[in-house]
Design an enzyme around this catalytic site. Structure first.
Site, short mmCIF file in Angstrom:
data_model
loop_
_atom_site.label_atom_id
_atom_site.label_comp_id
_atom_site.label_asym_id
_atom_site.label_seq_id
_atom_site.Cartn_x
_atom_site.Cartn_y
_atom_site.Cartn_z
N CYS A 380 42.96 32.85 38.77
CA CYS A 380 44.28 32.77 38.15
C CYS A 380 44.59 31.33 37.73
O CYS A 380 44.05 30.84 36.76
CB CYS A 380 45.32 33.38 39.08
SG CYS A 380 46.70 34.08 38.16
N HIS A 513 43.35 38.55 40.39
CA HIS A 513 43.10 38.20 41.80
C HIS A 513 42.13 39.21 42.44
O HIS A 513 42.57 40.21 43.00
CB HIS A 513 44.41 38.22 42.59
CG HIS A 513 45.32 37.09 42.24
ND1 HIS A 513 45.30 35.89 42.90
CD2 HIS A 513 46.28 36.97 41.30
CE1 HIS A 513 46.20 35.09 42.38
NE2 HIS A 513 46.81 35.72 41.40
N GLU A 515 40.55 39.01 45.10
CA GLU A 515 40.61 39.02 46.57
C GLU A 515 41.40 40.20 47.12
O GLU A 515 41.15 40.64 48.23
CB GLU A 515 41.16 37.70 47.11
CG GLU A 515 42.63 37.40 46.82
CD GLU A 515 42.87 36.67 45.51
OE1 GLU A 515 42.06 36.82 44.57
OE2 GLU A 515 43.90 35.95 45.41
#
Ligand code: GLN
Length: 537
Positions: A380, A513, A515
């Protein structure tokens, strides 16, 4: 028909209510039950989206674009059940809904009050958006006795009365301290906490005692006697060696068994703890390590990059290597010290972020990674910084920047006011900051023969977003001519989602993102690949 399990906490905060709830959810799911898991937060922010990570740790983003409490991340990672907007509520959201309704005159002249209006709204949340779930686990944030959490405790009491005790169960998690000086385990704080809960009308059915040491039978009996809970329902949870051991430890303590027994149910299938045993073994036994630098603003707070830390560890598990997270505070990273500071790291990661502070250090670290061919992952804000670095140093656009940080710069990163989602135009704005970003799951099309296509082994991916600014697509060909390719784009071809550098072994920036979608039992391919590249660097 759904059964409801309410999880409250007592004595102190940070006892691991989230992890306990998530472990229980896994155990029930693994035994063939459909589970939903949700969180109620007693603070006045409408959602944690506007809170600094210093205050509240990471903001977790769901597929459907809610900015939620980081505990929902634990839930997803342990259960692999995608959380939804309808799984997290705060006092702020409840009041904002009620006040909106009041302004519209929907209360028909009545006085609007905590009981019944606030408690009704909480009860609505608890049973909202439920279809054929067998269990709904609801965690109540904070600690019993806090002024803020009172309406929630009252609402779950009312709720239990409404659906009946046969369909509702109260679990209370407390702390049982060990006093070194007298070599004793103390049950008094637990007794007091349960007394407090009972004064609010709730008798816990199960008490989970968090303790540093095993609780001897005598002390368990004492808790059982004073707290009016049967001895089998006094469950201890001793600190685990790794969080992946938590489901195993709760199973050994028979938490799931007692829950099923309470509801007069039997397992539909045998629990599967093998994957947890396997990764616990890997985590505890791997000796080889790889150093990964995380360069960000909030590195000093343990929970600020929770999902990211987890995803990197998952990548390590996949590659049989221990990931040593080297946290570097970006504003302390001076350009002339970069070589020294980063000398021993085999991978550099710049996570998401907001605002100007610390950007210089990030840019210098990216230059270092690009020139020295160190595996680099920009997420990001980290991707945006990588694009700016390339524009400045390779395209020689001296005043290249982001309009988020500098209104007078050449906006390589700018505010896109409109973008497409499901054919619908959504307006982006920076006038109001709460919930106005590009949030949640969006598709990206991957370029044929790119590194990213190889990593995902797919032409199209869906990942979660949380940002307001975008890479300016008008400069695409200039970037590509010099070797930074836009290898992932939004389906309409307007928004760059992924960049990579051609003559670099592993340099990737992603606007989303990744994650949030990594799980210990199924590590995210991007993190697995990143750690693999770092391992051979
Ligand atoms: N501040 C940047 C934006 O709003 C990046 C956000 C992030 O990293 N999550 O676009």
């Amino acid at each position: 028909m759904a059964r409801y399990i309410f999880v409250t906490g007592g004595v102190v905060s940070s006892l691991g209510k989230g992890l306990s709830s998530a472990s229980l959810a896994y155990l029930l799911k693994s035994q063939g039950y459909k589970v939903r898991i949700r969180k109620m937060d007693p603070y006045l922010n409408v959602d944690p989206g506007t809170m600094s990570p210093f205050q509240h740790g990471e903001v977790f983003v769901t597929n459907d674009g809610a900015e939620t409490d980081l505990d929902l991340g634990h839930y997803e990672r342990f259960t692999n059940i995608a959380a939804k907007k309808s799984d997290n509520i705060t006092t702020g959201k409840i009041y904002s809904d009620i006040i909106k309704k009041e302004r519209k005159g929907k209360y028909l002249g009545k006085t609007v009050q905590v009981i019944p209006h606030v408690t009704d709204r909480i009860r609505e949340f608890i049973k909202g958006d439920i279809t054929n779930e067998d269990f709904v686990i609801c965690e109540i944030g904070g600690t019993v006795g806090d002024i803020e959490s009172l309406p929630f405790v009252e609402a779950i009491r009312q709720f239990s009365n409404e659906v009946g005790r046969g369909r509702s169960l109260f679990i209370h998690l407390t702390f049982v301290p060990f006093l070194k000086s007298s070599d004793e385990i103390k049950t008094k704080p637990t007794q007091h906490s349960v007394k407090e809960l009972r004064s609010l009308g709730i008798q816990p059915d199960i008490i989970i005692c968090r303790s540093q040491k095993n609780i001897p039978l005598d002390q368990r009996k004492k808790i059982s006697l004073f707290c009016n809970v049967s001895i089998e329902n006094v469950i201890e949870t001793v600190d685990v060696r790794t969080i992946y051991e938590a489901p195993i430890s709760f199973y050994n303590e028979k938490l799931d068994k007692q829950v099923l027994k309470y509801f007069r149910l039997k397992p539909r299938k045998k629990v599967n703890l093998l994957p947890w045993k396997k990764i616990t073994k890997t985590v505890l036994n791997t000796k080889k390590t790889v150093n990964i630098a995380i360069i960000g603003k909030y590195v000093n707070l343990k929970d600020a990059y929770k999902s990211l830390d987890e995803a990197l560890i998952h990548g390590g598990i996949r590659n049989n290597i221990k990931v040593n997270l080297v946290r570097i505070e970006s504003d302390k990273l001076k350009t002339n010290q970069i070589n020294k500071v980063l000398k021993d790291v085999s991978g550099i990661l710049i996570p998401g972020g907001f605002g100007k502070r610390g950007t210089e250090g990030k840019i210098s670290a990216i230059t270092y990674a690009r020139k020295n061919k160190v595996p680099f992952l920009g997420i990001c804000f980290g991707m945006q910084m990588a694009v700016i670095e390339f524009a400045k140093n390779i395209l020689k656009i001296k005043n290249a920047g982001s309009s988020e940080l500098d209104k007078k710069c050449y906006p390589i990163i700018g505010l896109i006011n409109e973008w497409n989602k499901n054919g619908r135009l959504i307006k982006g704005t920076n006038k109001e900051l709460g919930g106005t970003m590009r949030l949640g799951l969006y598709e990206a099309k991957l370029r044929h023969n790119s590194l990213i296509e190889k990593i995902y082994n797919s032409k199209s991916i869906f990942e979660r977003h949380r940002h307001r600014y975008e890479v300016n697509n008008n400069l695409k060909s200039r970037f590509e001519n010099k070797g930074m390719i836009f290898s992932g784009m939004s389906p309409d071809g307007k928004l760059p989602e992924i960049v990579e550098i051609k003559n670099h072994p592993w340099f990737i920036g992603v606007q989303y993102h990744p994650e949030f979608k990594s799980r210990p039992l199924s590590p995210h391919p991007l993190f697995s690949s990143f750690i693999k590249a770092a391992k051979i660097y």
